[in-house]
Design an enzyme around this catalytic site. Structure first.
Site, short mmCIF file in Angstrom:
data_model
loop_
_atom_site.label_atom_id
_atom_site.label_comp_id
_atom_site.label_asym_id
_atom_site.label_seq_id
_atom_site.Cartn_x
_atom_site.Cartn_y
_atom_site.Cartn_z
N HIS A 157 0.81 -1.23 0.00
CA HIS A 157 0.00 0.00 0.00
C HIS A 157 0.85 1.28 0.00
CE1 HIS A 157 -2.94 -2.96 0.80
NE2 HIS A 157 -2.99 -2.89 2.10
N LEU B 22 -8.54 21.80 0.38
CA LEU B 22 -9.58 21.18 -0.45
C LEU B 22 -10.02 19.89 0.24
CD1 LEU B 22 -11.21 20.66 -3.03
CD2 LEU B 22 -9.15 19.73 -4.06
C1 BG6 Z 1 -4.82 -4.57 4.77
C2 BG6 Z 1 -3.99 -5.08 5.91
O1 BG6 Z 1 -4.19 -4.81 3.55
O2 BG6 Z 1 -5.03 -3.18 4.92
C3 BG6 Z 1 -4.64 -4.77 7.23
O3 BG6 Z 1 -3.81 -6.47 5.78
C4 BG6 Z 1 -4.96 -3.30 7.34
O4 BG6 Z 1 -3.81 -5.15 8.32
C5 BG6 Z 1 -5.72 -2.83 6.11
O5 BG6 Z 1 -5.75 -3.11 8.49
C6 BG6 Z 1 -5.91 -1.34 6.11
O6 BG6 Z 1 -6.82 -0.98 5.11
P1 BG6 Z 1 -7.77 0.29 5.30
O7 BG6 Z 1 -8.50 0.37 4.01
O8 BG6 Z 1 -8.64 0.01 6.48
O9 BG6 Z 1 -6.86 1.45 5.56
#
Ligand code: BG6
Length: 499
Positions: A253, A408
């Site tokens: 991410h 924004l």
């Molecule tokens: C997931 C992880 O990919 O993303 C989790 O495995 C985490 O541990 C989650 O909580 C977070 O996603 P979001 O959308 O809640 O920020």
């Protein structure tokens, strides 16, 4: 369009991901009128469940969606064409019991789809959503592809992390999968790519000439990408302990966000052009150095009320698994040389938040004395927004210079009553054959290349004279270990006031 039918087959339909994300996402699209006119959803799993039992499991997730759309239609009276009840959606759903990887079951599924759903249509598409552990991906597809591929339309396969736990295991998984699947059929989800503000990065960067000149080491001092959660592993400890925060959210991410912030302008907005640029910038990032990493693991909260990581039943008493990490990487190109890209992520911290924070350099000359630096903040969650921290004159008779923001905030500025969930957005993209927001195999490979040596050192696999990295503790609900702040400051980030 009425000549065409689309089937969604959700493998792992009785599991958590399907219940919490896949089905609610498809139901939201249904309520938005975004699913094709002729569609069916087949839930595929091993459990011996009646359709009613199966539906019962999905109901809480679907009820949340229908509560929202129910309220909305009351406000927007013209929207009576929208189907609000899970019952109308239910009519399109069915349950299929089968083993993953079984040729017999794949053939049975194919027969059912052809006979029950697709017979009267000239075109028939199939989207296979693998809400399964990755160890089952290749087997599942190996059975489906020869036996349950539509012969009169497209076939697409959606998969979800963890895609391996380091470069060799990821390569192995990818080569097994890509031996049966074509890249164009593969939709590898990173759900952060479906979040509104992450989707906004390309328009913000390349649709505003205002940002073009500052977007480099000439004006940017450092970048910080932060992910915080105010909950712990909550019974997921058994899974989490094998993964750790770096593999769980940073290698995927946070790196995706970094890539979109740092890449060059793509030749077009077509998926391959965008993904080519992402791979290019990843190739310019060297492996992360262990001396640029601070790790942490949460303990019981200071008031003793919230349990620590090791209190989670699945976690071994001597676990060294990091639930927090701060690390720094550099991009070796003309644009970014010398600019630290700082990533910080943790569970059990003081708040839930994700953002990209771009800190510009000091104002030269000191006309107003020492000022805090300008920052451009892209707040991914909560309160999706983009704001620029700037200075201006205190209004009125004063001559004071004060820090304020050009702000924004999406919910204030736009007439929106909801932002779609990332899974909803990505399911729609897949339905439209748009791969911009899915991770390509070579991109995944580069991501693992950057993280693997450091992960191996942490895991004690590196051999040689690699020193293990200390795992500091931090109390549940705190800002994480103080060593993290020290690392961030070492790389020049200056704390500013305000938000
Ligand atoms: C997931 C992880 O990919 O993303 C989790 O495995 C985490 O541990 C989650 O909580 C977070 O996603 P979001 O959308 O809640 O920020």
């Amino acid at each position: 369009e009425s000549e065409e039918h689309t089937t969604f087959v959700v493998l792992g339909a009785s599991g958590d991901l399907a219940k919490k994300k896949t089905y609610p996402a498809l139901f939201s699209l249904f309520c938005e009128g975004r699913l094709p006119r002729n569609f069916t959803i087949v839930g595929y799993a091993r459990s011996d469940l009646s359709f009613d039992d199966f539906w019962e499991r999905l109901s809480p997730g679907l009820a949340k969606v229908s509560a929202f759309f129910g309220n909305r239609s009351a406000r927007h009276r013209g929207m009576s064409h929208i189907c609000l009840s899970p019952d109308t959606f239910r009519e399109r759903c069915s349950y299929f019991r089968g083993q993953y990887g079984s040729p017999d079951d794949a053939a049975r599924l194919d027969k059912l789809l052809q006979k029950e759903h697709e017979a009267k249509f000239a075109r028939a598409n199939r989207m296979y959503y693998l809400a399964l552990p990755p160890s089952l991906f290749a087997d599942a597809v190996r059975a489906l592809k020869p036996l349950a591929w539509s012969q009169k339309g497209w076939n697409r396969v959606v998969i979800e992390k963890p895609f391996g736990h380091d470069l060799p295991s990821s390569d192995k998984l990818a080569s097994e999968l890509m031996a049966v699947l074509e890249e164009k059929e593969t939709y590898r989800i990173d759900h952060y790519l479906g979040k509104e503000m992450v989707l906004d990065l390309i328009p913000l960067r390349f649709g505003n000439v205002a940002f073009t000149p500052i977007w480099s080491n000439h004006y940017i001092d450092s970048l910080r990408i932060t992910f915080k959660e105010n909950i712990g592993t909550e019974g997921r400890g058994g899974y989490f302990d094998k993964v750790g925060i770096i593999r769980d959210v940073m290698q995927n991410h946070l790196l995706q966000m970094l890539t979109l912030v740092a890449m060059e302008r793509p030749a077009s907005l077509l998926d391959e052009d965008i993904r080519d640029e992402k791979v290019k910038v990843l190739k310019q990032i060297g492996p992360i150095k262990t001396e640029h990493v601070v790790l942490g693991q949460y303990t019981r909260s200071e008031d003793g009320k919230t349990p620590g990581y090791k209190d989670d039943p699945g976690v071994p008493a001597d676990s060294q698994c990091p639930t927090f990490a701060t690390l720094v990487m550099f991009i070796n190109n003309e644009r970014w040389a010398g600019v630290p890209f700082i990533m910080k992520a943790g569970k059990a911290l003081e708040e839930r938040m994700a953002e990209v924070r771009i800190q510009l350099k000091d104002v030269p000359g000191g006309l107003f004395g020492e000022l805090a630096r300008n920052e451009l903040v892209i707040k991914v969650q909560p309160n999706e927004s983009v704001y620029l921290k700037i200075y201006g004159k205190q209004p009125g008779l004063s001559n004071e210079v004060v820090q304020t923001e050009l702000d924004l905030s999406l919910h204030d500025r736009f007439d929106i009553d909801r932002l779609p969930d990332a899974y909803e957005r990505l399911s729609l993209d897949c339905l439209n054959g748009d791969k911009r927001n899915f991770v390509r195999t070579d991109e995944l490979r580069e991501a693992w290349r950057i993280f693997t040596p450091m992960l191996h050192t942490i895991d004690g696999l590196a051999g040689g004279d690699a020193t293990p990295v200390t795992v500091h503790t931090y109390p549940f609900g705190s800002r994480g270990p103080p060593d993290s702040d020290a690392l961030v400051q070492h790389f020049g980030y200056k704390q500013t006031t305000g938000y």
